[in-house]
Scaffold this motif. Structure first.
Motif, short mmCIF file in Angstrom:
data_model
loop_
_atom_site.label_atom_id
_atom_site.label_comp_id
_atom_site.label_asym_id
_atom_site.label_seq_id
_atom_site.Cartn_x
_atom_site.Cartn_y
_atom_site.Cartn_z
N THR A 89 0.77 -1.12 0.14
CA THR A 89 -0.01 0.02 -0.03
C THR A 89 0.83 1.24 0.19
O THR A 89 2.17 1.16 0.17
N VAL A 90 0.23 2.47 -0.44
CA VAL A 90 0.96 3.58 -0.29
C VAL A 90 0.74 4.41 0.99
O VAL A 90 -0.70 4.39 1.44
N GLY A 91 1.59 4.79 1.51
CA GLY A 91 1.30 5.79 2.80
C GLY A 91 2.45 5.57 3.83
O GLY A 91 3.35 5.00 3.47
N GLU A 92 2.57 6.39 4.87
CA GLU A 92 3.35 6.36 5.90
C GLU A 92 3.34 5.08 6.26
O GLU A 92 2.09 4.71 7.05
N PRO A 93 4.25 4.42 6.50
CA PRO A 93 4.44 3.17 7.37
C PRO A 93 3.71 3.20 8.78
O PRO A 93 2.94 2.04 8.94
N VAL A 94 3.91 4.28 9.48
CA VAL A 94 3.53 4.07 10.85
C VAL A 94 1.81 4.18 10.80
O VAL A 94 1.31 3.56 11.71
N THR A 95 1.40 5.01 9.77
CA THR A 95 -0.07 5.12 9.59
C THR A 95 -0.64 3.94 9.37
O THR A 95 -1.76 3.54 9.47
N VAL A 96 0.04 3.13 8.17
CA VAL A 96 -0.65 1.81 7.67
C VAL A 96 -0.40 1.09 8.68
O VAL A 96 -1.55 0.07 9.07
N LEU A 97 0.57 1.03 9.56
CA LEU A 97 0.38 -0.14 10.60
C LEU A 97 -0.66 0.16 11.68
O LEU A 97 -1.20 -0.91 12.08
N GLU A 98 -0.95 1.44 11.94
CA GLU A 98 -1.87 1.68 12.88
C GLU A 98 -3.05 1.44 12.32
O GLU A 98 -4.04 0.79 13.15
N ILE A 99 -3.45 1.34 11.18
CA ILE A 99 -4.72 0.95 10.51
C ILE A 99 -4.90 -0.49 10.55
O ILE A 99 -5.87 -1.26 10.91
N GLU A 100 -3.54 -1.26 9.90
CA GLU A 100 -3.41 -2.48 10.16
C GLU A 100 -3.95 -3.33 11.30
O GLU A 100 -4.55 -4.52 11.73
N SER A 101 -3.56 -2.59 12.63
CA SER A 101 -3.58 -3.18 14.04
C SER A 101 -5.03 -3.07 14.73
O SER A 101 -5.37 -3.81 15.51
N ARG A 102 -5.87 -2.25 13.70
CA ARG A 102 -7.40 -2.44 14.08
C ARG A 102 -8.02 -3.89 14.09
O ARG A 102 -9.08 -4.14 14.89
N THR A 103 -7.22 -4.68 13.22
CA THR A 103 -7.75 -6.09 12.94
C THR A 103 -6.73 -7.16 13.17
O THR A 103 -6.71 -8.34 12.55
N ALA A 104 -5.68 -6.74 13.82
CA ALA A 104 -4.48 -7.70 14.10
C ALA A 104 -4.50 -8.28 15.68
O ALA A 104 -4.92 -7.36 16.61
N ALA A 105 -3.95 -9.39 15.71
CA ALA A 105 -3.70 -9.71 17.24
C ALA A 105 -2.40 -9.25 17.78
O ALA A 105 -2.39 -9.18 18.94
N LEU A 106 -1.51 -8.82 16.90
CA LEU A 106 -0.34 -8.50 17.32
C LEU A 106 0.34 -7.81 16.15
O LEU A 106 0.24 -8.18 14.89
N VAL A 107 1.03 -6.67 16.35
CA VAL A 107 1.99 -6.16 15.24
C VAL A 107 3.51 -5.97 15.63
O VAL A 107 3.71 -5.83 16.91
N VAL A 108 4.20 -6.67 14.71
CA VAL A 108 5.79 -6.80 14.81
C VAL A 108 6.44 -5.88 13.92
O VAL A 108 6.03 -6.00 12.92
N VAL A 109 7.33 -5.08 14.46
CA VAL A 109 8.10 -4.35 13.81
C VAL A 109 9.64 -4.32 14.24
O VAL A 109 9.96 -4.84 15.31
N GLY A 110 10.62 -4.15 13.27
CA GLY A 110 12.07 -4.62 13.45
C GLY A 110 12.28 -3.26 14.43
O GLY A 110 11.95 -1.91 14.11
N GLY A 111 13.49 -3.19 15.29
CA GLY A 111 13.77 -2.12 16.08
C GLY A 111 14.99 -1.54 15.51
O GLY A 111 15.45 -0.34 15.83
N ARG A 112 15.67 -1.91 14.29
CA ARG A 112 16.56 -1.25 13.61
C ARG A 112 16.45 -1.30 12.21
O ARG A 112 16.04 -2.18 11.75
#
Length: 293
Positions: A89-112
């Motif tokens: 998808t097109v968009g800021e990753p943090v915004t996209v992940l926030e939207i995805e989190s609405r229907t997720a059990a867990l969101v995983v992201v790398g720290g570096r």
């Protein structure tokens, strides 16, 4: 339909490590894994022959197939029978992940990493994501001890209740010991080293050992009965909160912390305790947000 585990993918080594951990988390829960890649091209750097910011433009599809293809291979290696889905998808990753989190059990992201899913994560992006995600967020960092416990930070506040439940469930899924830790100080000591630190993490900072043990007992009450197979160890440690948590994380496979949501949580995360855990923990960190008063 069971909520999936969502992982941010950007092609960086940190993101690929996050994919492996996310795949294992999804397999433990018996749910699918959703690989999410958000991107955008400024117009001056857009690919020729197609409109910028368009995933079907020449060269973009090949790039995405390579990035997501490698992520899918890593996920399959970690959990061969896993159900996988891709989202580009097109968009800021943090915004996209926030939207995805609405229907997720867990969101995983790398720290570096080199991109918005990576290096920026420990800056304002991390504050926004863990403050506004609608599910727990797991930040992959450090070198976890696979034989270590799930480390639960206990402060006795309502904001930590969801973290306690999550930590017990996570320990049960992993077949790991749960270590509940509460740091306290004497009446002449201050539990933090910076004025920005939130005072409610240990309430008044003057709790003696007996009261610290009471905080632990109250936090764990009821959860042991719901998870009789989880071995539980609790520790009341005299010392500064962030230093105690960071040190204990060196022998853990995961640290779980609770936090207030929305505006209240943003102030907390900017304090040195949460920053220390996200920046200096020796193992992955899961933040479980609480939206209550």
């Amino acid at each position: 339909m069971a909520h999936p585990v969502v992982v941010g993918v950007d092609g960086s080594p940190a993101a690929l490590d996050a994919v492996e951990i996310a795949a294992r988390e999804a397999a433990l829960r018996g749910v699918g894994l959703r690989l999410v890649h958000a991107f955008g091209w400024p117009s001056r750097h857009g690919p020729p022959g197609g409109p910028p910011w368009h995933p079907a433009a020449p060269g973009v599809r090949e790039l995405l197939d390579g990035t997501l293809g490698e992520a899918e291979r890593r996920a399959r290696a970690a959990a061969p029978r896993l159900e996988l889905a891709r989202e580009v998808t097109v968009g800021e990753p943090v915004t996209v992940l926030e939207i995805e989190s609405r229907t997720a059990a867990l969101v995983v992201v790398g720290g570096r990493g080199p991109s918005a899913f990576g290096s920026r994560l420990l800056g304002s992006t991390a504050v926004h994501l863990v403050a506004h995600a609608h599910c727990p967020v797991l930040v992959v960092r450090g070198r976890p001890d696979p034989a270590g416990p799930v480390l639960l930070a206990v402060d006795g506040s309502p904001a930590a209740r969801g973290a306690v439940a999550f930590a017990f469930t996570e320990a049960a899924l992993r077949g790991a010991e749960l270590l509940a830790l509460h740091a306290y100080t004497s009446r002449t000591e201050h539990p933090y080293a910076a004025p920005a630190d939130p005072p409610f993490v240990t309430y008044d900072g003057n709790r003696p050992r007996e009261e610290a043990e009471h905080v632990l007992a109250e936090a764990l009450a009821g959860h042991r009965e719901r998870h009789p197979d989880v071995a539980v160890r609790h520790r009341a440690v005299r010392g500064r909160v962030r230093a105690t948590l960071v040190e204990a994380s060196s022998e853990a496979q995961l640290i779980v912390v609770g936090a207030r949501g929305h505006g209240g949580f943003t102030g907390l995360l900017l304090g040195s305790v949460s920053q220390a855990v996200l920046h200096h923990a020796h193992c992955p960190v899961t933040v479980v947000r609480h939206d209550g008063p």
